[in-house]
Design a protein around this motif. Structure first.
Motif, PDB file in Angstrom:
ATOM      1  N   ASP A  92       0.818  -1.219   0.000  1.00 49.69           N
ATOM      2  CA  ASP A  92       0.000   0.000   0.000  1.00 49.69           C
ATOM      3  C   ASP A  92       0.842   1.255   0.000  1.00 49.69           C
ATOM      4  OD1 ASP A  92      -2.281  -1.599   0.424  1.00 49.69           O
ATOM      5  OD2 ASP A  92      -2.078  -1.440   2.597  1.00 49.69           O
ATOM      6  N   VAL A  93       0.207   2.338  -0.432  1.00 52.37           N
ATOM      7  CA  VAL A  93       0.695   3.692  -0.206  1.00 52.37           C
ATOM      8  C   VAL A  93      -0.327   4.322   0.734  1.00 52.37           C
ATOM      9  CG1 VAL A  93       1.174   5.939  -1.228  1.00 52.37           C
ATOM     10  CG2 VAL A  93       1.772   3.859  -2.471  1.00 52.37           C
ATOM     11  N   ALA A  94       0.144   4.758   1.901  1.00 48.37           N
ATOM     12  CA  ALA A  94      -0.753   5.306   2.926  1.00 48.37           C
ATOM     13  C   ALA A  94      -0.491   6.802   3.099  1.00 48.37           C
ATOM     14  CB  ALA A  94      -0.538   4.596   4.260  1.00 48.37           C
ATOM     15  N   LEU A  95      -1.561   7.557   3.253  1.00 50.40           N
ATOM     16  CA  LEU A  95      -1.507   8.996   3.521  1.00 50.40           C
ATOM     17  C   LEU A  95      -1.986   9.205   4.952  1.00 50.40           C
ATOM     18  CD1 LEU A  95      -1.078  11.889   2.486  1.00 50.40           C
ATOM     19  CD2 LEU A  95      -3.432  11.838   1.676  1.00 50.40           C
ATOM     20  N   LEU A  96      -1.106   9.740   5.813  1.00 42.89           N
ATOM     21  CA  LEU A  96      -1.403   9.926   7.236  1.00 42.89           C
ATOM     22  C   LEU A  96      -1.784  11.365   7.528  1.00 42.89           C
ATOM     23  CD1 LEU A  96       0.827   7.525   7.064  1.00 42.89           C
ATOM     24  CD2 LEU A  96       0.816   7.816   9.522  1.00 42.89           C
ATOM     25  N   VAL A 108      -4.195   2.803  -0.350  1.00 45.99           N
ATOM     26  CA  VAL A 108      -4.602   2.051  -1.543  1.00 45.99           C
ATOM     27  C   VAL A 108      -3.398   1.273  -2.031  1.00 45.99           C
ATOM     28  CG1 VAL A 108      -6.390   3.682  -2.251  1.00 45.99           C
ATOM     29  CG2 VAL A 108      -4.077   3.959  -3.120  1.00 45.99           C
ATOM     30  N   GLY A 109      -3.656   0.150  -2.680  1.00 42.12           N
ATOM     31  CA  GLY A 109      -2.542  -0.639  -3.171  1.00 42.12           C
ATOM     32  C   GLY A 109      -3.004  -1.871  -3.917  1.00 42.12           C
ATOM     33  N   PHE A 110      -2.108  -2.857  -3.957  1.00 39.04           N
ATOM     34  CA  PHE A 110      -2.413  -4.101  -4.656  1.00 39.04           C
ATOM     35  C   PHE A 110      -2.389  -5.249  -3.653  1.00 39.04           C
ATOM     36  CE2 PHE A 110       2.161  -3.893  -4.640  1.00 39.04           C
ATOM     37  CZ  PHE A 110       2.554  -5.201  -4.418  1.00 39.04           C
ATOM     38  N   ALA A 111      -3.040  -6.348  -4.026  1.00 38.28           N
ATOM     39  CA  ALA A 111      -3.111  -7.524  -3.163  1.00 38.28           C
ATOM     40  C   ALA A 111      -2.949  -8.784  -3.993  1.00 38.28           C
ATOM     41  CB  ALA A 111      -4.450  -7.563  -2.434  1.00 38.28           C
ATOM     42  N   ALA A 112      -2.369  -9.789  -3.383  1.00 42.17           N
ATOM     43  CA  ALA A 112      -2.293 -11.126  -3.963  1.00 42.17           C
ATOM     44  C   ALA A 112      -2.740 -12.095  -2.875  1.00 42.17           C
ATOM     45  CB  ALA A 112      -0.872 -11.444  -4.411  1.00 42.17           C
ATOM     46  N   ARG A 113      -3.660 -12.991  -3.201  1.00 44.63           N
ATOM     47  CA  ARG A 113      -4.207 -13.928  -2.204  1.00 44.63           C
ATOM     48  C   ARG A 113      -4.141 -15.343  -2.764  1.00 44.63           C
ATOM     49  NH1 ARG A 113      -7.564 -12.665   2.384  1.00 44.63           N
ATOM     50  NH2 ARG A 113      -8.645 -14.507   3.142  1.00 44.63           N
ATOM     51  N   ASN A 114      -3.566 -16.254  -1.970  1.00 41.36           N
ATOM     52  CA  ASN A 114      -3.430 -17.650  -2.349  1.00 41.36           C
ATOM     53  C   ASN A 114      -4.408 -18.471  -1.529  1.00 41.36           C
ATOM     54  OD1 ASN A 114      -2.094 -20.457  -1.747  1.00 41.36           O
ATOM     55  ND2 ASN A 114      -1.304 -19.758  -3.720  1.00 41.36           N
ATOM     56  N   SER A 115      -5.308 -19.180  -2.232  1.00 40.83           N
ATOM     57  CA  SER A 115      -6.336 -19.966  -1.559  1.00 40.83           C
ATOM     58  C   SER A 115      -6.864 -21.023  -2.527  1.00 40.83           C
ATOM     59  CB  SER A 115      -7.488 -19.062  -1.095  1.00 40.83           C
ATOM     60  OG  SER A 115      -8.434 -19.797  -0.352  1.00 40.83           O
ATOM     61  N   ILE A 116      -7.873 -21.754  -2.077  1.00 42.18           N
ATOM     62  CA  ILE A 116      -8.618 -22.655  -2.952  1.00 42.18           C
ATOM     63  C   ILE A 116      -9.918 -21.935  -3.277  1.00 42.18           C
ATOM     64  CG2 ILE A 116      -9.778 -24.879  -3.147  1.00 42.18           C
ATOM     65  CD1 ILE A 116      -7.693 -25.977  -1.169  1.00 42.18           C
ATOM     66  N   TYR A 117     -10.130 -21.627  -4.540  1.00 43.51           N
ATOM     67  CA  TYR A 117     -11.303 -20.863  -4.935  1.00 43.51           C
ATOM     68  C   TYR A 117     -12.400 -21.785  -5.454  1.00 43.51           C
ATOM     69  CZ  TYR A 117      -8.315 -16.832  -4.257  1.00 43.51           C
ATOM     70  OH  TYR A 117      -7.491 -15.889  -3.705  1.00 43.51           O
ATOM     71  N   GLU A 118     -12.430 -22.073  -6.749  1.00 44.22           N
ATOM     72  CA  GLU A 118     -13.458 -22.946  -7.300  1.00 44.22           C
ATOM     73  C   GLU A 118     -12.938 -24.357  -7.583  1.00 44.22           C
ATOM     74  OE1 GLU A 118     -13.152 -19.860  -9.307  1.00 44.22           O
ATOM     75  OE2 GLU A 118     -14.725 -18.816  -8.247  1.00 44.22           O
ATOM     76  N   GLY A 119     -11.658 -24.474  -7.853  1.00 49.26           N
ATOM     77  CA  GLY A 119     -11.087 -25.769  -8.223  1.00 49.26           C
ATOM     78  C   GLY A 119     -10.526 -26.527  -7.041  1.00 49.26           C
ATOM     79  N   LEU A 132      -8.521   1.793   5.699  1.00 49.55           N
ATOM     80  CA  LEU A 132      -8.697   2.978   6.539  1.00 49.55           C
ATOM     81  C   LEU A 132      -8.258   2.593   7.939  1.00 49.55           C
ATOM     82  CD1 LEU A 132     -12.252   4.110   5.398  1.00 49.55           C
ATOM     83  CD2 LEU A 132     -10.058   5.077   4.698  1.00 49.55           C
ATOM     84  N   GLY A 133      -7.564   3.504   8.614  1.00 52.73           N
ATOM     85  CA  GLY A 133      -7.093   3.144   9.940  1.00 52.73           C
ATOM     86  C   GLY A 133      -6.690   4.331  10.777  1.00 52.73           C
ATOM     87  N   LEU A 134      -6.188   4.001  11.958  1.00 52.33           N
ATOM     88  CA  LEU A 134      -5.689   4.965  12.922  1.00 52.33           C
ATOM     89  C   LEU A 134      -4.373   4.411  13.443  1.00 52.33           C
ATOM     90  CD1 LEU A 134      -6.202   7.518  14.683  1.00 52.33           C
ATOM     91  CD2 LEU A 134      -7.345   5.991  16.311  1.00 52.33           C
ATOM     92  N   SER A 135      -3.308   5.209  13.376  1.00 53.25           N
ATOM     93  CA  SER A 135      -2.003   4.725  13.824  1.00 53.25           C
ATOM     94  C   SER A 135      -1.304   5.752  14.695  1.00 53.25           C
ATOM     95  CB  SER A 135      -1.114   4.383  12.626  1.00 53.25           C
ATOM     96  OG  SER A 135      -0.646   5.558  12.012  1.00 53.25           O
ATOM     97  N   SER A 136      -0.372   5.257  15.494  1.00 56.81           N
ATOM     98  CA  SER A 136       0.502   6.121  16.286  1.00 56.81           C
ATOM     99  C   SER A 136       1.927   5.618  16.100  1.00 56.81           C
ATOM    100  CB  SER A 136       0.116   6.082  17.765  1.00 56.81           C
ATOM    101  OG  SER A 136       0.528   4.862  18.332  1.00 56.81           O
ATOM    102  N   ARG A 137       2.882   6.496  16.275  1.00 52.95           N
ATOM    103  CA  ARG A 137       4.288   6.102  16.182  1.00 52.95           C
ATOM    104  C   ARG A 137       4.902   5.954  17.558  1.00 52.95           C
ATOM    105  NH1 ARG A 137       7.497   5.511  12.596  1.00 52.95           N
ATOM    106  NH2 ARG A 137       7.191   5.699  10.408  1.00 52.95           N
ATOM    107  N   GLY A 138       4.106   6.026  18.606  1.00 60.02           N
ATOM    108  CA  GLY A 138       4.607   5.858  19.961  1.00 60.02           C
ATOM    109  C   GLY A 138       3.807   6.698  20.930  1.00 60.02           C
ATOM    110  N   PHE A 139       4.069   6.475  22.197  1.00 61.04           N
ATOM    111  CA  PHE A 139       3.379   7.201  23.263  1.00 61.04           C
ATOM    112  C   PHE A 139       4.433   7.767  24.199  1.00 61.04           C
ATOM    113  CE2 PHE A 139       0.527   3.827  21.853  1.00 61.04           C
ATOM    114  CZ  PHE A 139      -0.602   4.560  21.555  1.00 61.04           C
ATOM    115  N   GLY A 140       4.609   9.091  24.170  1.00 61.19           N
ATOM    116  CA  GLY A 140       5.613   9.720  25.027  1.00 61.19           C
ATOM    117  C   GLY A 140       7.004   9.211  24.706  1.00 61.19           C
ATOM    118  N   ASP A 141       7.685   8.657  25.710  1.00 61.88           N
ATOM    119  CA  ASP A 141       9.039   8.131  25.523  1.00 61.88           C
ATOM    120  C   ASP A 141       9.065   6.685  25.052  1.00 61.88           C
ATOM    121  OD1 ASP A 141      10.167  10.515  26.253  1.00 61.88           O
ATOM    122  OD2 ASP A 141      10.452   9.954  28.357  1.00 61.88           O
TER     123      ASP A 141
END
Length: 181
Positions: A92-96, A108-119, A132-141
């Motif tokens: 992803d490329v994230a804008l904070l 937004v970005g790209f995804a690749a998923r490996n699973s058993i689908y129909e076959g 969409l999210g909420l992030s922090s880079r730390g709390f105080g020290d």
């Protein structure tokens, strides 16, 4: 009279600049004034609503600019289902909103998923992802970053995975920022 008025305005402007200027501004060299934020690496855990399974994964948060407004976020996840594990990679490329402090973000970005689908066999399918999210880079020290995220993955499959995860991130060097020495 006009000469006195111009001198007064010039004197007021010079005085305002002297008062408002920070002490180090005049002595600052031409190098960057902010330290570069550290790359963070971490783990995340959550739930995939599309597959009805538990999710565990790892990620990195790589600042692209010094102010921290933009990050690259590569991640890998495993979704644990009854008798099956699905593997997923996202980039992803994230804008904070809060820059180097974190805050609300959209990615937004790209995804690749490996699973058993129909076959009968495993198959890797690709698509796009939005988060969409909420992030922090730390709390105080304490340089431990946290995040909570909701992610939608759009792939050509009978379902579109939707995950909600909680993550914990640690800086790869120092206390979270690389300063000038």
């Amino acid at each position: 009279m006009r000469t006195t008025s111009r001198r007064t305005h010039g004197l007021v402007a010079a005085l305002a600049l002297a008062v408002l200027a920070t002490p180090g501004t005049a002595q600052e060299d031409s190098g960057p004034s902010l330290p570069w934020p550290a790359i963070q690496a971490g783990v995340r855990f959550g739930y995939d609503d599309g597959s009805n399974g538990t999710v565990a994964g790892a990620q990195m948060r790589i600042p692209v600019i010094r102010a921290g407004w933009i990050e690259l976020v590569p991640a890998g996840d495993v979704t644990f289902l009854t008798g099956l594990k699905e593997y997923q990679f996202t980039g992803d490329v994230a804008l904070l909103s809060g820059g180097r402090r974190g805050g609300l973000y959209a990615a937004v970005g790209f995804a690749a998923r490996n699973s058993i689908y129909e076959g009968p066999g495993r198959e890797t399918r690709t698509g796009t992802t939005v988060a969409l999210g909420l992030s922090s880079r730390g709390f105080g020290d304490v340089p431990i970053g946290t995040q909570i995220e909701v992610r939608w993955i759009f792939i050509d499959a009978p379902f579109d995975p939707r995950t909600i995860t909680f993550g914990v991130n640690l800086p790869l060097w120092g206390r979270g920022e690389r300063g000038r020495r």
